[in-house]
Design an enzyme around this catalytic site. Structure first.
Site, PDB file in Angstrom:
ATOM      1  N   GLY A   8      11.645  12.070  16.198  1.00  0.00           N
ATOM      2  CA  GLY A   8      10.685  11.978  15.102  1.00  0.00           C
ATOM      3  C   GLY A   8       9.290  12.220  15.647  1.00  0.00           C
ATOM      4  N   SER A  10       5.541  12.530  15.049  1.00  0.00           N
ATOM      5  CA  SER A  10       4.625  12.063  14.008  1.00  0.00           C
ATOM      6  C   SER A  10       3.272  12.747  14.028  1.00  0.00           C
ATOM      7  CB  SER A  10       4.409  10.563  14.164  1.00  0.00           C
ATOM      8  OG  SER A  10       3.701  10.286  15.364  1.00  0.00           O
ATOM      9  N   GLY A  11       2.961  13.438  15.107  1.00  0.00           N
ATOM     10  CA  GLY A  11       1.619  13.974  15.274  1.00  0.00           C
ATOM     11  C   GLY A  11       0.765  13.096  16.155  1.00  0.00           C
ATOM     12  N   GLY A  12       1.341  11.988  16.639  1.00  0.00           N
ATOM     13  CA  GLY A  12       0.639  11.073  17.536  1.00  0.00           C
ATOM     14  C   GLY A  12       1.067  11.269  18.976  1.00  0.00           C
ATOM     15  N   SER A  15       4.941   9.723  20.225  1.00  0.00           N
ATOM     16  CA  SER A  15       6.132  10.529  19.933  1.00  0.00           C
ATOM     17  C   SER A  15       6.100  11.843  20.699  1.00  0.00           C
ATOM     18  CB  SER A  15       6.262  10.779  18.427  1.00  0.00           C
ATOM     19  OG  SER A  15       5.160  11.506  17.924  1.00  0.00           O
ATOM     20  N   MET A  34       8.482  13.860   9.546  1.00  0.00           N
ATOM     21  CA  MET A  34       8.865  13.239   8.277  1.00  0.00           C
ATOM     22  C   MET A  34       7.670  13.168   7.331  1.00  0.00           C
ATOM     23  SD  MET A  34      11.237  10.082   9.641  1.00  0.00           S
ATOM     24  CE  MET A  34      10.680  10.038  11.336  1.00  0.00           C
ATOM     25  N   CYS A 109       9.741   0.501   6.464  1.00  0.00           N
ATOM     26  CA  CYS A 109       9.835   1.933   6.752  1.00  0.00           C
ATOM     27  C   CYS A 109      10.845   2.196   7.863  1.00  0.00           C
ATOM     28  CB  CYS A 109       8.461   2.467   7.143  1.00  0.00           C
ATOM     29  SG  CYS A 109       8.439   4.239   7.440  1.00  0.00           S
ATOM     30  N   CYS A 205       2.183   2.455   7.224  1.00  0.00           N
ATOM     31  CA  CYS A 205       3.158   3.437   7.669  1.00  0.00           C
ATOM     32  C   CYS A 205       3.274   4.595   6.671  1.00  0.00           C
ATOM     33  CB  CYS A 205       4.514   2.755   7.842  1.00  0.00           C
ATOM     34  SG  CYS A 205       5.808   3.830   8.472  1.00  0.00           S
TER      35      CYS A 205
END
Length: 386
Positions: A8, A10-12, A15, A34, A109, A205
């Site tokens: 997954g 996340s753009g962070g 991850s 997601m 979440c 979230c």
């Protein structure tokens, strides 16, 4: 053949490094972003000081995920769980707030989206493993899989994972749980990832960095009312909406005068009154027992009777020694004779045996060492006042 894993993304930074570590370890890595919130359909972005253009934060995260995947030379899928998030997470989140409780959307979440909907998406792709950037660990022992705290205790996120299905653990990887945050940042900089210096998200979230109270007003309109001193019944000021406050809250009360600092100790949704008491050590805040429902066990269910372990009643709280007793209906009575402040209905009690997270559930009610204290609090907060 390399084992395939779905990450997954996340753009962070967490991850991103999770994906990098798995690739280095020889896995066949596929990434997926997601999308779980539709700002146009579910509500505009409000009170976001960093939102100075027309691209919403979630789309910025997606762009960052695309850039990371390109840097790491990994494929990136995009999957929408907007309906699932609304039905399973946000609706429940709002329902709890309407009752005057304080739910944790990140736990919901993880339970319903990341380790349920996303997990099912993984299986449909013919992939056998799922991975995220959470700071937690998986340990296999005697043929069973256990979830442990992350090695970096300052970033440990096992608290937020307490409600996931334990059967998923055998198919889950948490790569960054084995290292600390400074190492994650260093690796991101060495790899020249575009998100190396990106700030950690502190927003709801999948909803993003927003003025939380202003965001809630879209769904739970503000209804100002009195802030009442629970000891003297004196009106101390005005709140912006009793649903927006949580037990133990100190900031944002705007109460002047002597005798403080002031803390939220209760609220009455029907009367629209917020109750406060002075000083952190006031007896209105400190309970010594709580009832926990909807307990999700990450180990084999404990038998009925009393068992010693530790518990956290909110994220980043220290471990509290407790005795848990599993009742006939499956609920758990948690006793902490030393007393703990601001144990809050609606939030999660998460149980630990050393570093092993053994489960968690929703705090339903708190109780007090003085058997008359609970009745006095109930009367003071809900009794008839002249």
């Amino acid at each position: 053949m390399k084992e395939k894993v779905l990450v997954g993304l996340s753009g962070g930074v967490d991850s991103a490094i999770a994906a990098y570590l798995l690739k280095e370890q020889g896995y066949d890595v596929v990434c997926a972003f997601m999308r779980n919130w539709d700002s146009a359909a579910n509500g505009d972005i409000l009170g976001n000081p960093t939102n100075d253009d027309e691209i919403c934060p979630q789309e910025k995260d997606y762009q960052d995920a695309v850039a990371v995947a390109k840097c790491l030379d990994l494929p990136l899928l995009r999957v929408d769980f907007i309906k699932e998030y609304w039905d399973d997470v946000f609706t429940q989140f709002l329902s709890e707030y309407r009752k005057g409780r304080t739910p944790n959307p990140d736990i919901l979440c993880n339970k319903y989206i990341k380790f349920s909907s996303f997990y099912e998406f993984m299986k449909k792709q013919g992939i056998s493993l799922i991975a995220t950037g959470h700071y937690a660990r998986i340990q296999k022992k005697d043929g069973k899989h256990y979830m442990l705290k992350g090695l970096d205790l300052n970033k440990d996120q096992s608290y937020f994972l307490c409600q996931i299905n334990k059967d998923v653990l055998q198919h889950t990887l948490f790569p960054v749980g084995e290292i600390d945050k400074p190492t994650v940042r260093r690796l991101a900089e060495e790899l020249n990832l575009p998100i190396a210096k990106k700030k950690d998200s502190t927003g709801i979230c999948f909803i993003g960095e927003r003025n939380f109270r202003q965001f809630l007003q879209n769904y739970l309109p503000a209804k100002p009312g009195n802030i009442v001193d629970v000891d003297t019944r004196k009106v101390m000021g005005q709140h912006e909406g009793v649903l927006y406050y949580t037990i133990g809250q100190r900031k944002g009360l705007n109460i002047g005068g002597e005798g403080g600092p002031w803390f939220v100790v209760g609220k009455d949704v029907e009367r629209n009154e917020l109750y406060v008491a002075a000083r952190e050590d006031n007896p209105w805040l400190v309970s010594d027992r709580c009832l926990v429902s909807d307990v999700n066990w990450l180990i084999d269910e404990i038998p009925q009777g009393q068992h010693e372990c530790c518990a956290k009643f909110r994220y980043r709280q220290k471990d509290n020694p407790v005795v848990i007793e599993r009742l006939e209906n499956g609920d758990v009575m948690v006793t902490y004779s030393q007393g703990v402040a601001a144990v809050t209905p609606g939030q999660q009690a998460v149980f630990y045996d050393g570093d092993v997270c053994i489960g968690g559930g929703t705090i339903e009610a708190t109780f007090y060492h003085d058997v008359n204290q609970h009745e006095r609090i109930r009367e003071a907060m809900h009794g008839n006042r002249k």
